[in-house]
Scaffold this motif. Structure first.
Motif, PDB file in Angstrom:
ATOM      1  N   LYS A  49       5.748 -50.128 -13.246  1.00 19.30           N
ATOM      2  CA  LYS A  49       4.935 -51.310 -13.259  1.00 19.30           C
ATOM      3  C   LYS A  49       6.058 -52.465 -12.181  1.00 19.30           C
ATOM      4  O   LYS A  49       5.677 -52.524 -11.840  1.00 19.30           O
ATOM      5  CB  LYS A  49       3.882 -51.325 -14.351  1.00 19.30           C
ATOM      6  CG  LYS A  49       3.385 -51.211 -14.458  1.00 19.30           C
ATOM      7  CD  LYS A  49       2.316 -50.134 -13.360  1.00 19.30           C
ATOM      8  CE  LYS A  49       1.335 -50.059 -13.828  1.00 19.30           C
ATOM      9  NZ  LYS A  49       1.083 -48.181 -13.354  1.00 19.30           N
ATOM     10  N   LYS A  52       6.920 -51.343  -8.803  1.00 22.79           N
ATOM     11  CA  LYS A  52       5.690 -51.317  -7.736  1.00 22.79           C
ATOM     12  C   LYS A  52       5.213 -53.554  -7.513  1.00 22.79           C
ATOM     13  O   LYS A  52       4.951 -54.099  -6.773  1.00 22.79           O
ATOM     14  CB  LYS A  52       4.429 -51.174  -8.275  1.00 22.79           C
ATOM     15  CG  LYS A  52       4.775 -49.627  -8.358  1.00 22.79           C
ATOM     16  CD  LYS A  52       2.960 -49.389  -8.046  1.00 22.79           C
ATOM     17  CE  LYS A  52       1.936 -49.096  -9.599  1.00 22.79           C
ATOM     18  NZ  LYS A  52       0.680 -48.084  -9.258  1.00 22.79           N
ATOM     19  N   SER A 189      -3.547 -44.994  -9.571  1.00 20.89           N
ATOM     20  CA  SER A 189      -4.146 -45.084  -8.836  1.00 20.89           C
ATOM     21  C   SER A 189      -3.668 -43.922  -7.649  1.00 20.89           C
ATOM     22  O   SER A 189      -4.244 -43.779  -5.981  1.00 20.89           O
ATOM     23  CB  SER A 189      -4.184 -46.339  -8.043  1.00 20.89           C
ATOM     24  OG  SER A 189      -2.828 -46.346  -8.249  1.00 20.89           O
ATOM     25  N   THR A 192       2.303 -44.848  -7.167  1.00 18.46           N
ATOM     26  CA  THR A 192       3.068 -44.207  -7.332  1.00 18.46           C
ATOM     27  C   THR A 192       4.125 -42.779  -6.729  1.00 18.46           C
ATOM     28  O   THR A 192       5.264 -43.142  -5.613  1.00 18.46           O
ATOM     29  CB  THR A 192       3.843 -44.431  -8.673  1.00 18.46           C
ATOM     30  OG1 THR A 192       3.843 -45.574  -9.684  1.00 18.46           O
ATOM     31  CG2 THR A 192       5.082 -43.934  -9.295  1.00 18.46           C
TER      32      THR A 192
END
Ligand SMILES: *Cc1c(COP(=O)(O)O)cnc(C)c1O
Length: 309
Positions: A49, A52, A189, A192
Protein backbone atom coordinates in the motif's frame (compact mmCIF):
# COMPACT_ATOMS: atom_id res chain seq x y z
CA UNK A 1 2.53 19.73 3.91
CA UNK A 2 6.01 18.25 4.32
CA UNK A 3 6.01 15.73 1.51
CA UNK A 4 9.41 15.56 -0.17
CA UNK A 5 8.63 15.20 -3.89
CA UNK A 6 11.31 12.61 -4.63
CA UNK A 7 11.24 10.70 -1.36
CA UNK A 8 12.88 7.29 -1.73
CA UNK A 9 11.20 4.43 0.07
CA UNK A 10 13.42 2.48 2.49
CA UNK A 11 15.23 -0.63 1.24
CA UNK A 12 13.64 -3.53 3.13
CA UNK A 13 15.44 -6.78 4.05
CA UNK A 14 15.47 -9.80 1.78
CA UNK A 15 15.39 -12.55 4.40
CA UNK A 16 16.59 -16.06 3.60
CA UNK A 17 14.41 -18.96 4.76
CA UNK A 18 16.19 -22.13 5.82
CA UNK A 19 14.21 -25.36 5.81
CA UNK A 20 14.89 -29.02 4.85
CA UNK A 21 11.79 -28.85 2.63
CA UNK A 22 13.63 -26.35 0.42
CA UNK A 23 17.09 -28.00 0.67
CA UNK A 24 15.71 -31.37 -0.45
CA UNK A 25 14.49 -29.81 -3.68
CA UNK A 26 17.54 -27.57 -4.13
CA UNK A 27 15.46 -24.40 -3.85
CA UNK A 28 16.56 -21.12 -2.33
CA UNK A 29 13.80 -19.08 -0.77
CA UNK A 30 13.72 -15.49 0.51
CA UNK A 31 11.03 -13.21 1.86
CA UNK A 32 11.02 -9.59 0.69
CA UNK A 33 10.02 -7.89 3.94
CA UNK A 34 7.90 -4.96 2.78
CA UNK A 35 5.91 -5.40 5.98
CA UNK A 36 8.85 -3.45 7.44
CA UNK A 37 8.78 -0.39 5.16
CA UNK A 38 6.74 2.02 7.33
CA UNK A 39 8.13 5.27 8.75
CA UNK A 40 8.69 5.19 12.54
CA UNK A 41 5.43 5.78 14.40
CA UNK A 42 3.20 5.31 11.32
CA UNK A 43 2.97 1.55 11.14
CA UNK A 44 -0.02 1.47 8.77
CA UNK A 45 1.76 3.36 5.97
CA UNK A 46 3.34 0.07 4.93
CA UNK A 47 3.60 -2.85 2.56
CA UNK A 48 2.43 -2.76 -1.01
CA UNK A 49 0.00 0.00 0.00
CA UNK A 50 2.90 2.36 0.65
CA UNK A 51 4.32 1.65 -2.81
CA UNK A 52 0.94 2.14 -4.47
CA UNK A 53 0.48 5.47 -2.70
CA UNK A 54 3.95 6.78 -3.52
CA UNK A 55 3.35 7.81 -7.12
CA UNK A 56 -0.20 8.88 -6.28
CA UNK A 57 1.27 11.35 -3.77
CA UNK A 58 3.62 12.71 -6.45
CA UNK A 59 0.61 13.16 -8.73
CA UNK A 60 -1.31 14.86 -5.92
CA UNK A 61 1.52 17.38 -5.48
CA UNK A 62 1.87 17.93 -9.19
CA UNK A 63 -1.88 18.61 -9.48
CA UNK A 64 -1.64 21.02 -6.51
CA UNK A 65 -4.24 19.01 -4.60
CA UNK A 66 -4.42 19.29 -0.82
CA UNK A 67 -5.04 15.69 0.13
CA UNK A 68 -6.61 12.38 -0.84
CA UNK A 69 -10.15 11.05 -1.11
CA UNK A 70 -10.48 7.28 -1.44
CA UNK A 71 -12.71 4.24 -0.89
CA UNK A 72 -12.59 1.17 1.34
CA UNK A 73 -14.25 -1.31 3.64
CA UNK A 74 -14.05 -1.36 7.41
CA UNK A 75 -10.89 -3.52 7.47
CA UNK A 76 -9.09 -2.05 4.46
CA UNK A 77 -5.29 -1.88 4.68
CA UNK A 78 -5.47 0.87 2.06
CA UNK A 79 -7.72 3.06 4.24
CA UNK A 80 -5.29 2.56 7.12
CA UNK A 81 -2.33 3.47 4.89
CA UNK A 82 -3.95 6.63 3.47
CA UNK A 83 -4.92 7.84 6.96
CA UNK A 84 -1.37 7.32 8.22
CA UNK A 85 0.07 9.02 5.12
CA UNK A 86 -2.13 12.05 5.78
CA UNK A 87 -0.95 12.26 9.39
CA UNK A 88 2.70 11.62 8.51
CA UNK A 89 3.01 14.10 5.65
CA UNK A 90 0.36 16.54 6.85
CA UNK A 91 -2.46 16.48 4.31
CA UNK A 92 -6.22 16.02 4.46
CA UNK A 93 -7.77 12.56 3.98
CA UNK A 94 -11.36 11.57 3.29
CA UNK A 95 -12.58 7.95 3.23
CA UNK A 96 -15.79 6.76 1.56
CA UNK A 97 -16.54 3.72 3.72
CA UNK A 98 -18.86 0.78 2.98
CA UNK A 99 -21.65 0.39 5.56
CA UNK A 100 -24.12 3.18 6.37
CA UNK A 101 -24.93 1.44 9.68
CA UNK A 102 -21.55 2.64 11.01
CA UNK A 103 -22.56 6.30 10.74
CA UNK A 104 -22.73 7.88 14.22
CA UNK A 105 -21.85 4.56 15.85
CA UNK A 106 -18.10 4.77 16.51
CA UNK A 107 -18.43 2.02 19.12
CA UNK A 108 -19.07 -0.37 16.21
CA UNK A 109 -16.02 0.73 14.23
CA UNK A 110 -13.26 -1.73 13.43
CA UNK A 111 -9.73 -1.26 14.73
CA UNK A 112 -8.82 -0.01 11.24
CA UNK A 113 -11.53 2.69 11.22
CA UNK A 114 -10.84 3.86 14.79
CA UNK A 115 -7.12 4.21 13.99
CA UNK A 116 -7.81 6.03 10.72
CA UNK A 117 -10.19 8.40 12.50
CA UNK A 118 -7.54 9.08 15.14
CA UNK A 119 -5.10 9.93 12.37
CA UNK A 120 -7.54 12.57 11.14
CA UNK A 121 -9.37 10.85 8.30
CA UNK A 122 -12.86 12.18 7.67
CA UNK A 123 -15.44 9.48 6.86
CA UNK A 124 -18.52 9.29 4.69
CA UNK A 125 -20.42 6.06 5.27
CA UNK A 126 -22.42 4.82 2.29
CA UNK A 127 -24.79 1.87 1.81
CA UNK A 128 -23.62 -1.24 0.01
CA UNK A 129 -25.60 -0.37 -3.12
CA UNK A 130 -23.88 2.99 -3.45
CA UNK A 131 -20.52 1.47 -2.60
CA UNK A 132 -20.85 -0.97 -5.48
CA UNK A 133 -20.51 2.04 -7.84
CA UNK A 134 -17.10 2.96 -6.40
CA UNK A 135 -15.23 2.22 -9.64
CA UNK A 136 -17.74 3.98 -11.92
CA UNK A 137 -16.56 7.31 -13.31
CA UNK A 138 -19.91 9.03 -12.78
CA UNK A 139 -19.92 8.08 -9.11
CA UNK A 140 -16.31 9.13 -8.63
CA UNK A 141 -17.10 12.45 -10.32
CA UNK A 142 -19.81 13.13 -7.72
CA UNK A 143 -17.23 12.85 -4.94
CA UNK A 144 -14.61 14.72 -6.94
CA UNK A 145 -17.06 17.63 -7.38
CA UNK A 146 -17.70 17.65 -3.66
CA UNK A 147 -13.96 17.67 -2.91
CA UNK A 148 -12.33 19.43 -5.89
CA UNK A 149 -9.11 20.01 -3.91
CA UNK A 150 -8.47 16.34 -3.19
CA UNK A 151 -6.78 13.73 -5.40
CA UNK A 152 -9.11 10.78 -5.90
CA UNK A 153 -7.50 7.36 -5.48
CA UNK A 154 -9.59 4.24 -6.21
CA UNK A 155 -10.14 1.41 -3.74
CA UNK A 156 -6.93 -0.40 -2.79
CA UNK A 157 -4.81 2.35 -4.39
CA UNK A 158 -4.92 0.47 -7.68
CA UNK A 159 -4.68 2.89 -10.60
CA UNK A 160 -1.89 3.51 -13.16
CA UNK A 161 0.12 5.49 -10.55
CA UNK A 162 -0.29 2.76 -7.98
CA UNK A 163 0.93 0.21 -10.52
CA UNK A 164 3.94 2.41 -11.33
CA UNK A 165 4.83 2.63 -7.63
CA UNK A 166 5.52 -1.11 -7.48
CA UNK A 167 8.58 -0.64 -9.69
CA UNK A 168 10.72 0.22 -6.62
CA UNK A 169 10.23 -3.32 -5.31
CA UNK A 170 11.74 -4.83 -8.46
CA UNK A 171 14.58 -2.28 -8.43
CA UNK A 172 15.41 -3.26 -4.86
CA UNK A 173 15.30 -6.97 -5.71
CA UNK A 174 17.64 -6.37 -8.63
CA UNK A 175 20.11 -4.87 -6.17
CA UNK A 176 19.66 -7.59 -3.58
CA UNK A 177 19.30 -10.77 -5.65
CA UNK A 178 19.44 -10.03 -9.39
CA UNK A 179 19.34 -13.71 -10.37
CA UNK A 180 15.98 -14.44 -8.75
CA UNK A 181 13.80 -16.71 -10.88
CA UNK A 182 10.38 -16.80 -9.15
CA UNK A 183 8.37 -14.13 -7.36
CA UNK A 184 5.16 -14.95 -5.48
CA UNK A 185 2.66 -12.24 -4.54
CA UNK A 186 -0.84 -12.14 -3.06
CA UNK A 187 -3.42 -10.64 -5.42
CA UNK A 188 -6.47 -8.62 -4.37
CA UNK A 189 -7.42 -6.09 -7.07
CA UNK A 190 -4.42 -7.03 -9.26
CA UNK A 191 -2.65 -3.66 -9.11
CA UNK A 192 0.31 -4.99 -7.20
CA UNK A 193 0.93 -7.99 -9.46
CA UNK A 194 0.42 -5.80 -12.56
CA UNK A 195 3.09 -3.40 -11.28
CA UNK A 196 5.53 -6.20 -10.51
CA UNK A 197 4.99 -7.68 -14.00
CA UNK A 198 5.31 -4.30 -15.70
CA UNK A 199 8.58 -3.50 -13.90
CA UNK A 200 10.02 -6.99 -14.47
CA UNK A 201 9.22 -6.81 -18.19
CA UNK A 202 11.75 -3.95 -18.48
CA UNK A 203 14.65 -6.06 -17.15
CA UNK A 204 17.24 -7.43 -19.53
CA UNK A 205 16.70 -11.00 -18.28
CA UNK A 206 12.90 -10.59 -18.09
CA UNK A 207 12.33 -13.87 -19.94
CA UNK A 208 14.09 -15.77 -17.13
CA UNK A 209 11.72 -14.42 -14.48
CA UNK A 210 8.46 -16.03 -13.37
CA UNK A 211 5.79 -14.16 -11.46
CA UNK A 212 3.06 -16.08 -9.71
CA UNK A 213 0.04 -14.29 -8.27
CA UNK A 214 -2.18 -16.01 -5.74
CA UNK A 215 -5.76 -14.75 -6.04
CA UNK A 216 -7.31 -13.98 -2.67
CA UNK A 217 -10.55 -12.10 -3.31
CA UNK A 218 -11.67 -12.10 -6.93
CA UNK A 219 -12.00 -14.81 -9.55
CA UNK A 220 -9.05 -15.07 -11.90
CA UNK A 221 -11.00 -13.99 -15.00
CA UNK A 222 -12.23 -10.74 -13.43
CA UNK A 223 -8.67 -10.05 -12.32
CA UNK A 224 -7.21 -10.65 -15.77
CA UNK A 225 -9.64 -8.11 -17.25
CA UNK A 226 -8.58 -5.30 -14.94
CA UNK A 227 -4.90 -6.24 -15.03
CA UNK A 228 -4.82 -6.02 -18.81
CA UNK A 229 -5.58 -2.31 -18.51
CA UNK A 230 -2.45 -1.81 -16.42
CA UNK A 231 0.19 -3.90 -18.19
CA UNK A 232 1.53 -2.79 -21.55
CA UNK A 233 3.78 -5.71 -22.51
CA UNK A 234 2.73 -8.73 -20.45
CA UNK A 235 4.16 -11.29 -22.90
CA UNK A 236 7.84 -10.57 -22.16
CA UNK A 237 7.53 -12.12 -18.66
CA UNK A 238 6.23 -15.53 -17.60
CA UNK A 239 3.41 -14.88 -15.21
CA UNK A 240 0.37 -16.72 -13.98
CA UNK A 241 -2.50 -16.38 -11.59
CA UNK A 242 -3.27 -19.25 -9.25
CA UNK A 243 -6.73 -19.60 -7.71
CA UNK A 244 -7.09 -18.96 -4.00
CA UNK A 245 -5.68 -22.04 -2.26
CA UNK A 246 -8.68 -22.32 0.05
CA UNK A 247 -12.08 -20.82 -0.51
CA UNK A 248 -12.84 -18.32 2.18
CA UNK A 249 -14.81 -15.10 2.10
CA UNK A 250 -13.03 -11.80 2.72
CA UNK A 251 -12.08 -11.51 6.34
CA UNK A 252 -12.69 -15.20 7.02
CA UNK A 253 -10.18 -17.94 7.50
CA UNK A 254 -10.28 -21.70 7.69
CA UNK A 255 -8.39 -24.26 9.74
CA UNK A 256 -6.03 -25.19 6.85
CA UNK A 257 -4.98 -21.57 6.44
CA UNK A 258 -4.58 -21.19 10.18
CA UNK A 259 -2.28 -24.21 10.15
CA UNK A 260 -0.18 -22.74 7.35
CA UNK A 261 0.06 -19.46 9.25
CA UNK A 262 1.09 -21.16 12.50
CA UNK A 263 3.63 -23.35 10.73
CA UNK A 264 5.22 -20.47 8.83
CA UNK A 265 5.30 -18.07 11.78
CA UNK A 266 6.75 -20.75 14.04
CA UNK A 267 9.40 -21.91 11.52
CA UNK A 268 10.61 -18.52 10.37
CA UNK A 269 9.43 -16.06 12.99
CA UNK A 270 7.84 -13.81 10.36
CA UNK A 271 4.26 -12.66 11.03
CA UNK A 272 1.64 -13.05 8.27
CA UNK A 273 -1.73 -11.38 7.83
CA UNK A 274 -4.79 -13.64 7.72
CA UNK A 275 -6.23 -12.32 4.42
CA UNK A 276 -3.43 -12.00 1.89
CA UNK A 277 0.06 -13.13 2.78
CA UNK A 278 -1.03 -16.41 4.39
CA UNK A 279 -2.73 -17.35 1.10
CA UNK A 280 0.41 -16.36 -0.80
CA UNK A 281 2.41 -18.76 1.39
CA UNK A 282 -0.23 -21.49 1.04
CA UNK A 283 -0.20 -21.03 -2.75
CA UNK A 284 3.60 -21.25 -2.78
CA UNK A 285 3.58 -24.46 -0.72
CA UNK A 286 1.04 -25.94 -3.12
CA UNK A 287 3.18 -25.37 -6.25
CA UNK A 288 6.49 -26.09 -4.50
CA UNK A 289 6.70 -29.71 -5.77
CA UNK A 290 6.59 -28.41 -9.37
CA UNK A 291 9.32 -25.78 -9.06
CA UNK A 292 12.50 -26.66 -10.96
CA UNK A 293 15.63 -27.52 -8.97
CA UNK A 294 17.91 -24.49 -8.61
CA UNK A 295 15.06 -21.97 -8.51
CA UNK A 296 15.68 -18.79 -6.56
CA UNK A 297 12.33 -17.89 -5.10
CA UNK A 298 11.15 -14.67 -3.57
CA UNK A 299 7.99 -14.48 -1.48
CA UNK A 300 6.72 -10.91 -1.51
CA UNK A 301 5.54 -9.95 1.98
CA UNK A 302 3.04 -7.25 1.07
CA UNK A 303 2.41 -6.35 4.72
CA UNK A 304 -1.14 -5.89 5.98
CA UNK A 305 -0.28 -6.80 9.56
CA UNK A 306 -2.74 -4.24 10.94
CA UNK A 307 -5.35 -6.75 9.71
CA UNK A 308 -4.30 -9.04 12.56
CA UNK A 309 -6.30 -6.81 14.92
C1 LIG B 1 -4.10 -4.88 -0.59
C2 LIG B 1 -3.19 -6.00 -0.31
C3 LIG B 1 -2.87 -6.95 -1.30
C4 LIG B 1 -3.49 -6.95 -2.66
O1 LIG B 1 -2.98 -5.94 -3.52
P1 LIG B 1 -3.70 -5.64 -4.90
O2 LIG B 1 -2.88 -4.59 -5.53
O3 LIG B 1 -5.09 -5.13 -4.57
O4 LIG B 1 -3.78 -6.88 -5.69
C5 LIG B 1 -1.96 -7.95 -0.97
N1 LIG B 1 -1.42 -8.02 0.26
C6 LIG B 1 -1.71 -7.14 1.23
C7 LIG B 1 -1.09 -7.31 2.57
C8 LIG B 1 -2.61 -6.10 0.98
O5 LIG B 1 -2.91 -5.22 1.95
Amino acid sequence: MNLPPCEKLPVTPLQKLEHPLFDRRNLQVWVKRDDLNSPPGFSSLQGNKRHKLHDNLLKMLQQKKKGIITFGGAHSNHIAAVADAGAYYGFKTVGIIRGEELENQPERWSHTLSQAHQQGMHFHFVCRKAYRQRNELAYQRLWQNRYPNLWLVPEGGSNPFGVLGMETVIQQLQQQRPDWTHLFSAVGSGGTLAGLIQATSKLEDAHQKNLIGIATLKEEQALLNSMNEWISCPETVNWSLQPSPYHTRYGQTCSELQKVQQWFEHQFNIPLDPIYTVKMVAGFLRVLPNLPSGSQIILYHSGGLQGRF
